[in-house]
Design a protein around this motif. Structure first.
Motif, PDB file in Angstrom:
ATOM      1  N   ALA A  43       0.810  -1.212   0.000  1.00 40.16           N
ATOM      2  CA  ALA A  43       0.000   0.000   0.000  1.00 40.16           C
ATOM      3  C   ALA A  43       0.846   1.267   0.000  1.00 40.16           C
ATOM      4  CB  ALA A  43      -0.928   0.001   1.220  1.00 40.16           C
ATOM      5  N   GLU A  86      -3.611  -1.328  -4.911  1.00 38.87           N
ATOM      6  CA  GLU A  86      -2.482  -1.583  -4.002  1.00 38.87           C
ATOM      7  C   GLU A  86      -1.699  -2.851  -4.351  1.00 38.87           C
ATOM      8  OE1 GLU A  86      -4.196  -1.385  -0.053  1.00 38.87           O
ATOM      9  OE2 GLU A  86      -4.154   0.818  -0.095  1.00 38.87           O
ATOM     10  N   ASP A 112       5.927  -3.882   3.085  1.00 41.76           N
ATOM     11  CA  ASP A 112       4.995  -2.875   3.604  1.00 41.76           C
ATOM     12  C   ASP A 112       4.843  -3.077   5.112  1.00 41.76           C
ATOM     13  OD1 ASP A 112       3.086  -0.980   4.129  1.00 41.76           O
ATOM     14  OD2 ASP A 112       1.797  -1.514   2.447  1.00 41.76           O
ATOM     15  N   SER A 121       1.658  -2.057   7.028  1.00 39.96           N
ATOM     16  CA  SER A 121       0.429  -2.814   6.770  1.00 39.96           C
ATOM     17  C   SER A 121       0.468  -4.197   7.408  1.00 39.96           C
ATOM     18  CB  SER A 121       0.197  -2.968   5.265  1.00 39.96           C
ATOM     19  OG  SER A 121      -0.065  -1.724   4.659  1.00 39.96           O
ATOM     20  N   TYR A 122       1.604  -4.869   7.332  1.00 38.66           N
ATOM     21  CA  TYR A 122       1.675  -6.258   7.775  1.00 38.66           C
ATOM     22  C   TYR A 122       1.733  -6.410   9.297  1.00 38.66           C
ATOM     23  CZ  TYR A 122       2.264  -8.351   3.156  1.00 38.66           C
ATOM     24  OH  TYR A 122       2.056  -8.799   1.881  1.00 38.66           O
ATOM     25  N   HIS A 144      -5.890  -5.982   9.169  1.00 34.78           N
ATOM     26  CA  HIS A 144      -5.688  -5.382   7.843  1.00 34.78           C
ATOM     27  C   HIS A 144      -6.209  -6.355   6.786  1.00 34.78           C
ATOM     28  CE1 HIS A 144      -3.800  -3.842   4.231  1.00 34.78           C
ATOM     29  NE2 HIS A 144      -3.454  -2.749   4.897  1.00 34.78           N
TER      30      HIS A 144
END
Length: 405
Positions: A39, A68, A301, A304-305, A330
């Motif tokens: 993202a 994304e 990322d 995000s993770y 997420h």
């Protein structure tokens, strides 16, 4: 007088736009589609290696970005292609971003890994020993030290194989370590000991059946990392609770180096009337805390993770006790885990899963919720709802003891 050299011809890029789905490297019979979620990245380079995985042959920027997902299609790529990624973006640990294109990254959807992790300071996104610690930026290339991804051909003839379907009230689990169970059995061929092939031995399966069990629960078989502090003591990570690739079997467990070996093992166990349950570790990865290496998701990322401290995203929430915690709230991380489960249940024919530290998988930032998206996804999924799902009902985070919930 020497003859003048001809000017090098610049060939037009052969990469096509490809598709954002499915994620990972997918062979379609004509070429390979590469798709990677990020993202916050600004650019993704696909790195191709020779068959040994030691020589980087070229870097190709993935040309398209859809919802994304960076993606591209290589018409001249085939099963056996060795690859990895370099992902560009901001290096701002205080904001949760740890992009560093000098670090070769493992595809989270890689179906097979080749080579093993070789510990080096080049694996870290920051410069070890620098006065700024993990806020510093390291420019050494990590490619010589990282396992590489391998494109596979998933074709396999299952024949009459089908799930055994043992009712819950008749289920008796036998917890087994792939390497340990076959290492000393005299009937297992020496070259097959400690591998999936070792579990195909009729005499070994006969012994297990005589115990009266219905189902073999294999300790983690996803590709995992040998911790640096263990190697420094002359030890290894025997148990495997330090996953780095949720779709790839641990390379050491393949006697012949081919993914079909796992499928053959499952078929043999089913033929013997035994279910196959996998102990899976989706609560964290082998990248550790802010001082850990950059091997895969951290460099793809990080924000995000992983679950990060809200007041300072430089630091990780550590509900797993291993340095980091995957953020299943997420949607793309939730997709990663459920895609992995569907792959092993569908493509690999396993009969169920035992979730390590399962409370983490059902925790939002506010706490555990039995209606968490992951738990709901498993209940409603037409495939996952039909296999055995077993939860280890605790973790070391807040409200972590959830026996019965």
């Amino acid at each position: 007088m020497s003859k003048p050299k001809a000017a090098a011809l610049v060939e037009p890029s052969r990469i096509r736009e490809g598709l954002p789905f499915p994620l990972g490297a997918t062979w379609d019979g004509l070429g390979v589609n590469f798709a990677l979620f990020s993202a916050h990245a600004t650019k993704v380079e696909l790195c191709l290696f020779d068959a040994s995985g030691e020589v980087e042959l070229e870097r190709i920027e993935l040309p398209e970005y859809t919802d994304e997902i960076f993606h591209g299609y290589l018409p001249d790529a085939h099963p056996g292609q060795i690859y990895g990624y370099r992902v560009h973006g901001p290096y701002e640990p205080q904001h949760g971003h740890r992009f560093n294109p000098h670090k070769l990254l493992i595809d989270p959807y890689a179906k097979q890994l080749v080579g093993s992790l070789k510990w080096s300071e080049a694996l870290f996104g920051y410069t070890i020993g620098h006065p700024d610690g993990d806020l510093s930026f390291d420019e050494r290339d990590s490619a010589p030290y990282v396992p590489k991804c391998k494109v596979i051909d998933p074709a396999y003839t299952w024949g009459r194989d089908q799930r055994v379907g043992v009712p819950w009230d008749r289920t008796i689990l036998y917890e087994a370590h792939v390497r340990g169970i076959s290492m000393c059995h005299p009937a297992v061929p020496k070259d097959n000991r400690g591998t999936f092939a070792g579990l195909m031995c009729d005499e070994l399966l006969g012994h297990i059946k005589q115990l009266g069990v219905s189902s073999i629960e294999l300790l983690p078989i996803h590709a995992f990392v040998n911790d640096q502090h263990l190697l420094q003591k002359g030890l290894n990570n025997y148990w495997g609770y330090n996953s780095i690739a949720f779709f790839a079997p641990h390379p050491r467990y393949l006697a012949n180096g081919k993914i079909a070996e796992f499928k053959e093992m499952v078929a043999h166990l089913h033929d013997a009337g035994l279910e196959v349950i996998l102990d899976v570790v989706y609560n964290h990865t082998a990248e550790g805390n802010e001082l850990g290496p950059t091997l895969s998701m951290r460099g793809i990322d990080n924000a995000s993770y992983y679950r990060l401290m809200p007041e300072d995203k430089r630091f990780y929430i550590n509900d797993s006790g291993t340095g980091n915690t995957l953020d299943l709230s997420h949607p793309c991380v939730l997709q990663l885990v459920t895609d992995s489960l569907r792959y092993w249940a569908g493509e690999m024919h396993v009969d169920g899963f035992r979730f390590d530290l399962a409370t983490i998988l059902g925790r939002y930032h506010e706490g555990f919720d039995e209606r968490h998206s992951f738990l709901v996804a498993c209940r409603q999924d037409p495939l996952l709802s039909q296999v055995k799902l077993i939860a280890e009902p605790w973790d070391c985070g807040p409200g972590g003891y959830q026996v019965g919930n």
